[in-house]
Enzyme design. Structure first.
Site, PDB file in Angstrom:
ATOM      1  N   ASN A   9       0.841  -1.186   0.016  1.00  0.00           N
ATOM      2  CA  ASN A   9       0.192  -0.027   0.060  1.00  0.00           C
ATOM      3  C   ASN A   9       0.720   1.234  -0.086  1.00  0.00           C
ATOM      4  O   ASN A   9       1.405   1.515   0.958  1.00  0.00           O
ATOM      5  CB  ASN A   9      -0.921  -0.024   1.279  1.00  0.00           C
ATOM      6  CG  ASN A   9      -1.770   1.197   1.416  1.00  0.00           C
ATOM      7  OD1 ASN A   9      -1.802   1.879   0.502  1.00  0.00           O
ATOM      8  ND2 ASN A   9      -2.334   1.460   2.621  1.00  0.00           N
ATOM      9  N   TRP A  10       1.057   1.843  -1.117  1.00  0.00           N
ATOM     10  CA  TRP A  10       1.933   3.177  -1.207  1.00  0.00           C
ATOM     11  C   TRP A  10       1.511   4.230  -0.677  1.00  0.00           C
ATOM     12  O   TRP A  10       2.097   5.418  -0.511  1.00  0.00           O
ATOM     13  CB  TRP A  10       2.285   3.400  -2.780  1.00  0.00           C
ATOM     14  CG  TRP A  10       3.162   2.253  -3.618  1.00  0.00           C
ATOM     15  CD1 TRP A  10       3.608   0.959  -2.919  1.00  0.00           C
ATOM     16  CD2 TRP A  10       3.478   2.273  -4.789  1.00  0.00           C
ATOM     17  NE1 TRP A  10       4.380   0.363  -4.101  1.00  0.00           N
ATOM     18  CE2 TRP A  10       4.315   1.164  -5.231  1.00  0.00           C
ATOM     19  CE3 TRP A  10       3.625   3.429  -5.998  1.00  0.00           C
ATOM     20  CZ2 TRP A  10       5.054   0.879  -6.274  1.00  0.00           C
ATOM     21  CZ3 TRP A  10       4.206   3.234  -7.112  1.00  0.00           C
ATOM     22  CH2 TRP A  10       4.802   1.677  -7.234  1.00  0.00           C
ATOM     23  N   HIS A  94      -9.351   0.948   5.053  1.00  0.00           N
ATOM     24  CA  HIS A  94      -7.981   1.018   5.711  1.00  0.00           C
ATOM     25  C   HIS A  94      -8.235   1.984   7.044  1.00  0.00           C
ATOM     26  O   HIS A  94      -9.001   3.134   6.922  1.00  0.00           O
ATOM     27  CB  HIS A  94      -7.090   1.909   4.776  1.00  0.00           C
ATOM     28  CG  HIS A  94      -5.774   1.772   5.256  1.00  0.00           C
ATOM     29  ND1 HIS A  94      -5.227   2.640   6.219  1.00  0.00           N
ATOM     30  CD2 HIS A  94      -4.529   0.783   5.159  1.00  0.00           C
ATOM     31  CE1 HIS A  94      -4.028   2.361   6.620  1.00  0.00           C
ATOM     32  NE2 HIS A  94      -3.712   1.260   5.959  1.00  0.00           N
ATOM     33  N   GLY A 233       2.868  -1.419   4.044  1.00  0.00           N
ATOM     34  CA  GLY A 233       2.816   0.448   4.043  1.00  0.00           C
ATOM     35  C   GLY A 233       4.456   0.629   3.806  1.00  0.00           C
ATOM     36  O   GLY A 233       4.775   0.368   2.534  1.00  0.00           O
ATOM     37  N   GLY A 234       5.116   1.256   4.525  1.00  0.00           N
ATOM     38  CA  GLY A 234       6.278   1.809   4.586  1.00  0.00           C
ATOM     39  C   GLY A 234       7.287   0.996   3.951  1.00  0.00           C
ATOM     40  O   GLY A 234       7.968   1.472   2.794  1.00  0.00           O
TER      41      GLY A 234
HETATM   42  P1  PGA Z   1       3.190   0.109   7.499  1.00  0.00           P
HETATM   43  O1  PGA Z   1       1.679   0.257   7.134  1.00  0.00           O
HETATM   44  O2  PGA Z   1       3.673  -1.030   6.980  1.00  0.00           O
HETATM   45  O3  PGA Z   1       3.868   1.419   7.164  1.00  0.00           O
HETATM   46  O4  PGA Z   1       3.037   0.112   9.106  1.00  0.00           O
HETATM   47  C1  PGA Z   1       0.614  -0.612   6.861  1.00  0.00           C
HETATM   48  C2  PGA Z   1      -0.728  -0.339   6.260  1.00  0.00           C
HETATM   49  O5  PGA Z   1      -1.113   0.745   6.582  1.00  0.00           O
HETATM   50  O6  PGA Z   1      -1.201  -0.885   5.476  1.00  0.00           O
END
Ligand code: PGA
Length: 249
Positions: A9-10, A94, A233-234
């Protein structure tokens, strides 16, 4: 055998030139795992990414959509618009959408219905906040989220539902739920689906974990029996890290 999935998830990162660089970087990596791979770039880059990745091992998916099919909803994007640029899967619910854009269970239910009506696959996110966990109400909270948005669906719709448990306190914080904490909620939700529908349906639903998944912790989290992949995410913003996570299966 449940589908294993790793989705990136960018969020609101990467303009068009940056998207192109990251896509090329991803395409130069080797996938050694059996997991399905997805990435969710920003709306403005979806069509570009779709064309670039067509025929590759990566599916391009959307981060969000509106529930209406069209009309006076300034700034919004419909399911059919996504479909028209090649997108078949959408993330709904989300925690950042719930928190910053006031998306409640009722709206999320409408979004799920709209996605399914348009024959899209849904990655439905749910998860408790820190205060819920502290007050020991995390099971109740996640149960409510799933029941409100998904339990009106007929059995057949569940072929198009992927669940993603994302404890809000672990998203972007560097704090990860322990593999045991993830497993506990995943098993709880699978059991809930089993009680509402039946066990063979529940056994087929992929449940992803999201919240500070990194190359260093992915293997352990994914080794849990009810964890079928991750929503990243990150770490999905770096091709090497993301593919290390993908290849943790
Ligand atoms: P994160 O985000 O890996 O940066 O904690 C996960 C997400 O929100 O899908």
């Amino acid at each position: 055998m449940r589908k294993k999935i790793v989705a990136g998830n960018w969020k609101m990162n990467n303009d068009l030139p940056q998207t192109e660089i990251l896509l090329l970087d991803l395409l130069s990596q080797t996938k050694t795992s059996s997991a399905e791979v997805m990435i969710a770039p920003a709306f403005t880059n979806l069509h570009f990414a779709f064309k670039k990745l067509k025929g590759s091992f990566i599916e391009v998916i959307a981060q969000n959509m509106h529930f209406a099919s069209k009309g006076a909803y300034t700034g919004e994007i419909s399911a059919s618009m996504l479909k028209s640029v090649g997108i078949e899967t959408v993330i709904i619910g989300h925690s950042e959408r719930r928190e910053y854009f006031c998306e409640d269970d009722k709206m999320l239910k409408q979004k799920v219905d709209a996605a399914l009506e348009n024959e899209m696959q849904v990655i439905f996110c749910f998860g408790e906040k820190l205060e819920d966990r502290k007050s020991d109400s995390h099971f109740k909270v996640v149960q409510h989220q799933i029941q409100q948005a998904l339990f009106h669906l007929p059995e057949s719709a569940w072929d198009s539902i992927i669940l993603a448990y994302e404890p809000v306190w672990a998203i972007g914080t560097g704090e990860t739920a322990s593999p045991e904490q993830a497993q506990e909620i995943h098993a709880f939700i699978r059991n809930l689906v089993s009680e509402k529908y039946h066990s063979s349906l529940a056994e087929k639903v992929s449940i992803l974990y999201g919240g500070s998944v990194k190359p260093t912790n992915a293997k352990e989290i994914f080794s849990k029996p009810d964890v079928d992949g991750g929503l990243i995410g990150g770490a999905s913003l770096d091709a090497t890290s993301f593919m290390q996570i993908v290849n943790s299966f």
